[in-house]
Write an enzyme that holds these catalytic residues in place. Structure first.
Site, PDB file in Angstrom:
ATOM      1  N   CYS A 192      -2.881  55.140  14.129  1.00  0.00           N
ATOM      2  CA  CYS A 192      -2.224  55.837  13.169  1.00  0.00           C
ATOM      3  C   CYS A 192      -0.817  55.961  13.533  1.00  0.00           C
ATOM      4  O   CYS A 192       0.105  54.853  13.440  1.00  0.00           O
ATOM      5  CB  CYS A 192      -2.882  57.173  12.891  1.00  0.00           C
ATOM      6  SG  CYS A 192      -2.140  58.127  11.389  1.00  0.00           S
ATOM      7  N   GLU A 250     -11.462  57.115  15.921  1.00  0.00           N
ATOM      8  CA  GLU A 250     -11.853  58.444  16.720  1.00  0.00           C
ATOM      9  C   GLU A 250     -12.453  59.681  15.695  1.00  0.00           C
ATOM     10  O   GLU A 250     -12.901  60.476  16.210  1.00  0.00           O
ATOM     11  CB  GLU A 250     -10.841  58.873  17.515  1.00  0.00           C
ATOM     12  CG  GLU A 250      -9.564  59.614  16.678  1.00  0.00           C
ATOM     13  CD  GLU A 250      -8.571  59.093  15.799  1.00  0.00           C
ATOM     14  OE1 GLU A 250      -7.498  59.580  15.631  1.00  0.00           O
ATOM     15  OE2 GLU A 250      -8.809  57.810  15.734  1.00  0.00           O
ATOM     16  N   HIS A 273      -8.559  55.520  11.667  1.00  0.00           N
ATOM     17  CA  HIS A 273      -8.796  56.370  12.753  1.00  0.00           C
ATOM     18  C   HIS A 273     -10.277  56.313  13.093  1.00  0.00           C
ATOM     19  O   HIS A 273     -11.140  56.784  12.781  1.00  0.00           O
ATOM     20  CB  HIS A 273      -9.004  58.016  12.315  1.00  0.00           C
ATOM     21  CG  HIS A 273      -7.274  58.436  12.251  1.00  0.00           C
ATOM     22  ND1 HIS A 273      -6.505  58.892  13.042  1.00  0.00           N
ATOM     23  CD2 HIS A 273      -6.432  58.440  10.994  1.00  0.00           C
ATOM     24  CE1 HIS A 273      -5.358  59.208  12.856  1.00  0.00           C
ATOM     25  NE2 HIS A 273      -5.345  59.252  11.368  1.00  0.00           N
TER      26      HIS A 273
END
Length: 247
Positions: A101, A193, A191
């Site tokens: 990001c 994560e 993302h």
């Protein structure tokens, strides 16, 4: 600076900001999500550059991960510009690097790409990402399905890739979802994560803003889904770091 006492390989998680307080209280902060998803065989050090911490020289690391941030790359804050220069040095020294990001955008900026607000506004929620043919031999992307779900939340984008970047993935909204610079530096707008629960928490916190922007909250929540292939990139990156360390 948060240290882990495990042995090599050493990986720096470059923290470029912090999440919303409510999300942090429930799930921890950005670095915790990365640490949970990366291999337990890595010696991870968190370096909070947004808070003024400075990482060791790039060559002292075996791998680098750059987090997302509520900051904007186009603001060119001093800590961000210094980190961009540091990332360019890391790429020059062939240190495996994954920018996520904000990290994705900062990597592009470091090599002359253009970063700014997306002309169509914000992208948020679980979206489908298309892997491109150029990724067929890529160490991180080659084994992904041609299309896969991913969690996204961003208002700025890489509007123009650096000249030497290889475009690896796109989506209907975002033409530059992933790219590679050189042999071992990647940027991903999505993302890996995020869990589905974290993505849902973002939609809840952002709900007033999303409503003002004309986005359909109910639809975004209905479209929430797990994104295991996207999340698997962090294990793939871990494996690559571990293998390069052996070599």
């Amino acid at each position: 600076m948060t240290l882990n006492t495990k042995k090599d390989p050493r990986v720096a998680v470059i923290k470029t900001g912090t999440t919303y307080p409510d999300i942090k209280s429930r799930f921890g902060d950005f670095e915790a999500w990365f640490i949970r998803a990366l291999s337990g065989n890595l010696d991870i050090t968190v370096v909070d550059v947004a808070a003024g911490e400075t990482p060791d020289a790039p060559g002292n690391w075996d791998g680098i991960v750059v987090t997302g941030s509520p900051a904007m790359v186009s603001d060119r804050e001093s800590w961000s510009e210094a980190t961009a220069d540091w990332l360019a040095q890391a790429v020059a020294e062939c240190v495996p690097l994954l920018g996520v990001c904000y990290g994705h955008q900062l990597l592009a900026h470091a090599f002359g790409g253009e970063v700014g607000y997306h002309p169509d506004g914000r992208e948020t929620g679980t979206k489908q990402v298309e892997r491109l043919a150029a990724s067929d031999l890529d160490p991180l992307f080659a084994n992904l399905p041609r299309t896969f779900p991913a969690q996204l939340t961003h208002r700025q984008s890489v509007l123009r890739l650096p000249p030497e970047a290889v475009l690896l993935a796109r989506s209907a909204f975002e033409p530059h979802q992933a790219f590679r610079i050189g042999q071992c530096a990647w940027g991903v707008q999505f993302h890996p994560e995020f869990t589905e629960a974290i993505m849902g928490a973002y939609l809840d916190v952002q709900s007033p803003e999303l409503t003002r922007e004309g986005l359909d909250i109910d639809r975004l929540k209905a479209e929430l889904a797990p994104a295991p292939e996207a999340s698997g990139l962090l294990q793939q990156f871990s494996d690559l770091v571990l293998q390069m360390k052996k070599d």
